[in-house]
Scaffold this motif. Structure first.
Motif, PDB file in Angstrom:
ATOM      1  N   GLY A 147       0.961  -1.156  -0.097  1.00 29.31           N
ATOM      2  CA  GLY A 147      -0.068  -0.136   0.028  1.00 29.31           C
ATOM      3  C   GLY A 147       0.761   1.175   0.060  1.00 29.31           C
ATOM      4  O   GLY A 147       0.593   2.178  -0.910  1.00 29.31           O
ATOM      5  N   ALA A 148       1.858   1.177   0.666  1.00 25.95           N
ATOM      6  CA  ALA A 148       2.791   2.342   0.872  1.00 25.95           C
ATOM      7  C   ALA A 148       3.432   2.555  -0.496  1.00 25.95           C
ATOM      8  O   ALA A 148       3.790   3.617  -1.083  1.00 25.95           O
ATOM      9  CB  ALA A 148       4.131   2.013   1.763  1.00 25.95           C
ATOM     10  N   VAL A 149       3.849   1.473  -1.334  1.00 25.01           N
ATOM     11  CA  VAL A 149       4.384   1.682  -2.695  1.00 25.01           C
ATOM     12  C   VAL A 149       3.263   2.170  -3.747  1.00 25.01           C
ATOM     13  O   VAL A 149       3.770   2.952  -4.549  1.00 25.01           O
ATOM     14  CB  VAL A 149       4.707   0.284  -3.165  1.00 25.01           C
ATOM     15  CG1 VAL A 149       5.197   0.187  -4.735  1.00 25.01           C
ATOM     16  CG2 VAL A 149       6.036  -0.314  -2.362  1.00 25.01           C
ATOM     17  N   HIS A 150       1.873   1.863  -3.746  1.00 26.47           N
ATOM     18  CA  HIS A 150       1.069   2.493  -4.527  1.00 26.47           C
ATOM     19  C   HIS A 150       1.123   3.806  -4.088  1.00 26.47           C
ATOM     20  O   HIS A 150       1.138   4.709  -5.168  1.00 26.47           O
ATOM     21  CB  HIS A 150      -0.087   1.794  -3.974  1.00 26.47           C
ATOM     22  CG  HIS A 150      -1.356   2.070  -4.987  1.00 26.47           C
ATOM     23  ND1 HIS A 150      -2.338   1.280  -5.012  1.00 26.47           N
ATOM     24  CD2 HIS A 150      -1.405   3.427  -5.805  1.00 26.47           C
ATOM     25  CE1 HIS A 150      -3.199   1.936  -6.071  1.00 26.47           C
ATOM     26  NE2 HIS A 150      -2.879   3.232  -6.405  1.00 26.47           N
ATOM     27  N   ALA A 158       3.935  12.821  -9.308  1.00 31.12           N
ATOM     28  CA  ALA A 158       3.510  14.212  -9.121  1.00 31.12           C
ATOM     29  C   ALA A 158       4.845  14.688  -8.974  1.00 31.12           C
ATOM     30  O   ALA A 158       4.919  16.275  -9.536  1.00 31.12           O
ATOM     31  CB  ALA A 158       2.506  14.276  -8.011  1.00 31.12           C
ATOM     32  N   ASP A 159       5.706  14.397  -8.257  1.00 26.67           N
ATOM     33  CA  ASP A 159       6.990  15.146  -8.028  1.00 26.67           C
ATOM     34  C   ASP A 159       7.703  15.364  -9.153  1.00 26.67           C
ATOM     35  O   ASP A 159       8.515  16.432  -9.512  1.00 26.67           O
ATOM     36  CB  ASP A 159       7.791  14.662  -6.860  1.00 26.67           C
ATOM     37  CG  ASP A 159       7.244  14.658  -5.520  1.00 26.67           C
ATOM     38  OD1 ASP A 159       6.625  15.692  -5.246  1.00 26.67           O
ATOM     39  OD2 ASP A 159       7.711  14.020  -4.484  1.00 26.67           O
ATOM     40  N   HIS A 160       7.742  14.518 -10.488  1.00 22.60           N
ATOM     41  CA  HIS A 160       8.630  14.609 -11.096  1.00 22.60           C
ATOM     42  C   HIS A 160       8.261  14.578 -12.429  1.00 22.60           C
ATOM     43  O   HIS A 160       8.874  14.621 -13.627  1.00 22.60           O
ATOM     44  CB  HIS A 160       9.572  13.042 -11.159  1.00 22.60           C
ATOM     45  CG  HIS A 160      10.402  13.080  -9.844  1.00 22.60           C
ATOM     46  ND1 HIS A 160      11.455  13.723  -9.467  1.00 22.60           N
ATOM     47  CD2 HIS A 160      10.074  12.140  -8.810  1.00 22.60           C
ATOM     48  CE1 HIS A 160      11.709  13.493  -8.413  1.00 22.60           C
ATOM     49  NE2 HIS A 160      11.024  12.685  -7.835  1.00 22.60           N
ATOM     50  N   VAL A 161       6.569  14.602 -12.757  1.00 22.74           N
ATOM     51  CA  VAL A 161       6.073  14.865 -13.925  1.00 22.74           C
ATOM     52  C   VAL A 161       6.609  15.815 -14.788  1.00 22.74           C
ATOM     53  O   VAL A 161       6.700  16.105 -15.872  1.00 22.74           O
ATOM     54  CB  VAL A 161       4.541  14.917 -13.977  1.00 22.74           C
ATOM     55  CG1 VAL A 161       4.004  16.248 -13.059  1.00 22.74           C
ATOM     56  CG2 VAL A 161       3.893  15.032 -15.500  1.00 22.74           C
ATOM     57  N   GLU A 163       9.565  17.145 -14.890  1.00 28.13           N
ATOM     58  CA  GLU A 163      10.917  16.613 -15.227  1.00 28.13           C
ATOM     59  C   GLU A 163      10.822  15.883 -16.483  1.00 28.13           C
ATOM     60  O   GLU A 163      11.926  15.402 -17.186  1.00 28.13           O
ATOM     61  CB  GLU A 163      11.722  16.202 -14.245  1.00 28.13           C
ATOM     62  CG  GLU A 163      12.066  17.310 -13.058  1.00 28.13           C
ATOM     63  CD  GLU A 163      12.758  16.474 -11.932  1.00 28.13           C
ATOM     64  OE1 GLU A 163      13.852  16.965 -11.881  1.00 28.13           O
ATOM     65  OE2 GLU A 163      12.178  15.441 -11.263  1.00 28.13           O
ATOM     66  N   GLY A 164       9.614  15.471 -16.917  1.00 26.79           N
ATOM     67  CA  GLY A 164       9.466  14.441 -17.936  1.00 26.79           C
ATOM     68  C   GLY A 164       9.804  12.909 -17.483  1.00 26.79           C
ATOM     69  O   GLY A 164       9.914  12.286 -18.140  1.00 26.79           O
ATOM     70  N   ILE A 165       9.907  12.685 -16.182  1.00 30.39           N
ATOM     71  CA  ILE A 165       9.953  11.574 -15.535  1.00 30.39           C
ATOM     72  C   ILE A 165       8.853  10.961 -15.114  1.00 30.39           C
ATOM     73  O   ILE A 165       8.197  11.337 -14.366  1.00 30.39           O
ATOM     74  CB  ILE A 165      11.061  11.451 -14.101  1.00 30.39           C
ATOM     75  CG1 ILE A 165      12.322  11.948 -14.608  1.00 30.39           C
ATOM     76  CG2 ILE A 165      11.195   9.936 -14.032  1.00 30.39           C
ATOM     77  CD1 ILE A 165      13.219  12.305 -13.507  1.00 30.39           C
ATOM     78  N   ARG A 166       8.281   9.580 -15.841  1.00 30.08           N
ATOM     79  CA  ARG A 166       7.237   9.131 -15.795  1.00 30.08           C
ATOM     80  C   ARG A 166       7.311   8.186 -14.555  1.00 30.08           C
ATOM     81  O   ARG A 166       8.510   7.317 -14.620  1.00 30.08           O
ATOM     82  CB  ARG A 166       6.719   8.553 -16.942  1.00 30.08           C
ATOM     83  CG  ARG A 166       6.323   9.236 -18.135  1.00 30.08           C
ATOM     84  CD  ARG A 166       5.884   9.112 -19.207  1.00 30.08           C
ATOM     85  NE  ARG A 166       6.585   7.707 -19.722  1.00 30.08           N
ATOM     86  CZ  ARG A 166       6.500   6.301 -19.943  1.00 30.08           C
ATOM     87  NH1 ARG A 166       5.235   5.904 -19.400  1.00 30.08           N
ATOM     88  NH2 ARG A 166       7.193   5.424 -20.217  1.00 30.08           N
ATOM     89  N   VAL A 167       6.182   7.850 -13.712  1.00 34.06           N
ATOM     90  CA  VAL A 167       6.430   7.001 -12.452  1.00 34.06           C
ATOM     91  C   VAL A 167       5.254   6.310 -12.593  1.00 34.06           C
ATOM     92  O   VAL A 167       3.980   6.856 -12.238  1.00 34.06           O
ATOM     93  CB  VAL A 167       6.591   7.487 -11.137  1.00 34.06           C
ATOM     94  CG1 VAL A 167       6.880   6.586 -10.168  1.00 34.06           C
ATOM     95  CG2 VAL A 167       7.918   8.708 -11.250  1.00 34.06           C
ATOM     96  N   THR A 228       1.388   8.231 -16.863  1.00 34.94           N
ATOM     97  CA  THR A 228       2.031   8.478 -15.462  1.00 34.94           C
ATOM     98  C   THR A 228       0.962   8.595 -14.545  1.00 34.94           C
ATOM     99  O   THR A 228       0.124   9.001 -14.659  1.00 34.94           O
ATOM    100  CB  THR A 228       3.005   9.681 -15.647  1.00 34.94           C
ATOM    101  OG1 THR A 228       3.946   9.695 -14.520  1.00 34.94           O
ATOM    102  CG2 THR A 228       2.341  10.998 -15.545  1.00 34.94           C
ATOM    103  N   GLY A 229       1.669   8.042 -13.259  1.00 37.15           N
ATOM    104  CA  GLY A 229       0.952   8.023 -12.028  1.00 37.15           C
ATOM    105  C   GLY A 229      -0.352   7.057 -12.119  1.00 37.15           C
ATOM    106  O   GLY A 229      -1.403   7.134 -11.526  1.00 37.15           O
ATOM    107  N   VAL A 230       0.053   5.976 -12.832  1.00 35.98           N
ATOM    108  CA  VAL A 230      -0.998   4.755 -12.931  1.00 35.98           C
ATOM    109  C   VAL A 230      -0.536   3.630 -12.081  1.00 35.98           C
ATOM    110  O   VAL A 230       0.688   3.046 -12.243  1.00 35.98           O
ATOM    111  CB  VAL A 230      -1.024   4.440 -14.683  1.00 35.98           C
ATOM    112  CG1 VAL A 230      -1.733   3.142 -14.694  1.00 35.98           C
ATOM    113  CG2 VAL A 230      -1.849   5.581 -15.397  1.00 35.98           C
TER     114      VAL A 230
END
Length: 246
Positions: A147-150, A158-161, A163-167, A228-230
């Motif tokens: 749950g913490a990983v999710h 949100a922090d890195h969008v 910068e173009g870094i997808r998470v 991203t954020g999925v």
């Protein structure tokens, strides 16, 4: 299917199970694959790395950069399991599982981010679990870690969008991996326990590591820049289907 040619993909926990399947899938698509695991990979360049050790993590990432020139994709897959209710796992077990399953991803992401910022196609894919969102019996500690990983995935996205870094993250159901097999071996009747696990799957079978790997590749693919954020379930329908038989 050559969108990863020239890109370097670091896969933690890549020596077996889902991680090994992901490493193979990226290699098939032309990526330079670096496996970071406590055990060596028989198939890919690898570096010994205990994600619970920040020094080892930083040394391993430095070795990847030295070998391949950078890091374009990070697959945070290393993790360990736990069985028990909230009463049955000791503080020591709680600290250990969270240290590996959550903080391991934090350490590797932190070490890779400076290099991801230099990549033309940066992406991070974390391995979560349906245990993050479905209440499972005797999985309190494991569920809490996933749950913490999710939540971490969404916050990092949100922090890195900008910068173009997808998470993103994958959320596997019960997968046919060596870890699950070890759990089955501990049961009084392994065959009956396996049948029970298969029966709770709407598809009637366990998820294969290759199926999870395909989802990881999709989330990391530079062609999917809008994704991203999925959190992508790969669970045979467990999260969303309620099959009434009879």
């Amino acid at each position: 299917m050559s969108g990863f040619e020239g890109l370097t993909v670091a896969v933690s926990g890549g020596a077996s199970g889902i991680g090994a399947a992901a490493a193979a899938a990226f290699a098939e698509r032309g990526a330079n694959v670096a496996v970071l695991d406590v055990n060596p990979s028989p198939d890919h360049w690898s570096r010994t790395c205990d994600v619970a050790d920040d020094y080892q993590v930083r040394q391993a990432v430095a070795a990847v950069v030295e070998r391949f020139g950078g890091v374009d994709v990070l697959v945070n897959n290393a993790g360990i399991g736990a069985v028990g209710t909230v009463e049955e796992n000791s503080d020591k077990q709680w600290f250990r599982v969270l240290d590996v399953n959550l903080m391991g991803m934090v350490r590797l992401s932190r070490a890779c981010l400076p290099h991801l910022r230099e990549s033309p196609s940066p992406a991070i894919v974390n391995t979560s679990s349906i245990a993050a969102t479905a209440g499972l019996v005797k999985r309190a500690l494991y569920s809490a870690s996933k749950g913490a990983v999710h939540s971490l995935t969404l916050a990092m996205a949100a922090d890195h969008v900008a910068e173009g870094i997808r998470v993103n993250c994958v959320s596997p159901g019960t997968a046919d991996t060596p870890w699950v097999q070890r759990l089955l071996d501990q049961a009084e009747d392994p065959a009956a326990e396996r049948a029970r696990l298969e029966a709770r799957q709407p598809t009637g079978r366990l998820v294969s590591p290759e199926e999870v790997a395909a989802a990881i590749v999709f989330l990391a693919d530079p062609a999917n820049r809008a994704v991203t954020g999925v959190c992508l379930p790969v669970d045979g329908g467990v999260a969303g289907l309620r099959i009434v038989k009879g």
